[in-house]
Enzyme design. Sequence first.
Site: not given
Ligand code: X8Z
Ligand code: ZN
Length: 605
Positions: A347, A380, A404
Amino acid sequence: MKLFTTAKPIALAVTVSLMALGCSEQPTKPTATKQDAIDFVAEAEATLADLSVEVSRAEWIYQTYITEDTASLAADAGESFTATTVALAHKAAKFDDLELPDEVRRKLDKLKLALVLPSPLDKEKNAELAKIAADLGGMYGKGKYITNDGQVLSLPEMGQIMANSRDADELLELWQGWRQVSPPMRPLYQRQVELANQGAQGLGFADLGQMWRSNYDMPADDFSTELDRLWGQVKPLYDALHCHVRAELGEHYGTDLVPQDQPIPAHLLGNMWAQSWGNIYDLVGPENADPGFDLTKQLAHHQYDERDMVKAAEGFFTSLGFDPLPETFWHRSQFIQPRDRDVVCHASAWDLDNKDDIRIKMCIQRTGEEFAVIHHELGHNIYQRAYKEQPYLFQGSANDGFHEALGDTVALSVTPKYLKQMGLIEQVPDESADLGLLMKMALDKVAFIPFGLLVDQWRWQVFSGQITPEQYNQAWWQLREKYQGVKAPIARSEADFDPGAKYHVPGNTPYTRYFLAHILQFQLHRSLCQTAGDSGSIHRCSIFGSDDAGKVLAQGLELGASQPWQQTLEVMTGSKDMDATAILDYFAPLKVWLDEQNQGRQCGW
Ligand code: X8Z
Ligand code: ZN
């Protein structure tokens, strides 16, 4: 759209005013003036703003349609953006010794820190770095696993099985299977580290890690100390959760598989990376405190499709006074995984034109977990739109943890009370179910925190050379054990490259931001709840529909990166310091319960 003849006029402008100084016999090093710096920054911003649109478009097409051609176009766009930014960042050094207005100095600093992967000032090396970066992203995006019985699984499909299966053999097969994606990345990654380190050194940093740590409005070393302090605040809560979860997994899978004095095997925690554990709630949740609903089932029951889920999340933001998403968002976003081509499913949220062309790219699964991710991504987009009037170099968040944190902060207000208002559940569970709700949330949020910290502990040590390529994998597992108390379920070797199986490593997205976000979101939530006039317990508060909370949020978001984050945090919460006491407050009732449960158990690893 303005087009500038990039570097040339900038260099000329500096030279002309230097000659005007008219030094006589002894030619001294010409000095730049304050006005030169102001002009330089203005041109740099215009140049980069234009180029960034091109790079975003190429990247969007690549990530939503991975082919050799789109990889090449993305690499080309990345190459020219990096080359221009690096050249400008080097030129910015001319103004190092000048006394300048704060705003100009801050912009010059931002310019030097603008790239995650700075290349050396060398055309060939820059092209090589751009190609490696594009290739690594594509290798991850195209990754699939063919199961022992011949099924071809994408990563989201594997994620669903990891979430729901309680069959240790099946879990192990997928855990191991997905990790076949990354060994081929290893030589590329190693070379990328060399090149980007050279780039960072060219800009005056000791290595790329020091450069990444320098973007927090404090000396890089102080930032590391700050991380240790915050982790120290949360660790007792994490340890209590870990102890309980290991004991319950031991009950379920047997203590041969889950020995009670060792780290927990990484395939049993309901997530491909063991980074958040909410999916094993059924195994570890308290008895007699069941919330009585399962959001995934409720979404299905009310026939929410992917778009409905996004609409609902948008509704939360508009309830706070933010404008609805633009029409183009709904046409241009990717909500559903296309079946006919490879895409990067991880995502993400995009701002294609630094104005209104905001989009998300997801492969949405119809689950409660993904409902939270949708809020995260829209956060975001809302942030991006809030700071769009800032000058280009201030179009960013206060620090990357804030970016974030926004959507997650809002998602903390997706309480049962709110779900009832939305018509998604029929009844708000009784207070006796709070413990269950808190446990579910702790499995998602508290469990994540050491993972959020360790990914960049690994990368920073790789960048500094403290971890050599021969130690990439073993060092990764040492950190996983040290911080998370999680171990590889089967023997690993340096033929593996397990960090590469986590999106942000081949994707070159710094990860400390998520650690910060997990602290900040509770801090913001606690303070916004006060603003909204909710004086109840913090885990029951929802800021849904609060104009006052919305105004405070908007005020902070609109500032973008224009001032040190400490000042923006003060605008939003009244405090200049990041502080983990809010997360401790939120989970205080659970901590009491965990400590009771853990009486007589052997904790630690
Ligand atoms: O990568 C993300 C988001 C996109 S900025 C979905 N996250 C990290 C992950 O999935 O490892 C959100 C929480 C941690
Ligand atoms: Zn994110």
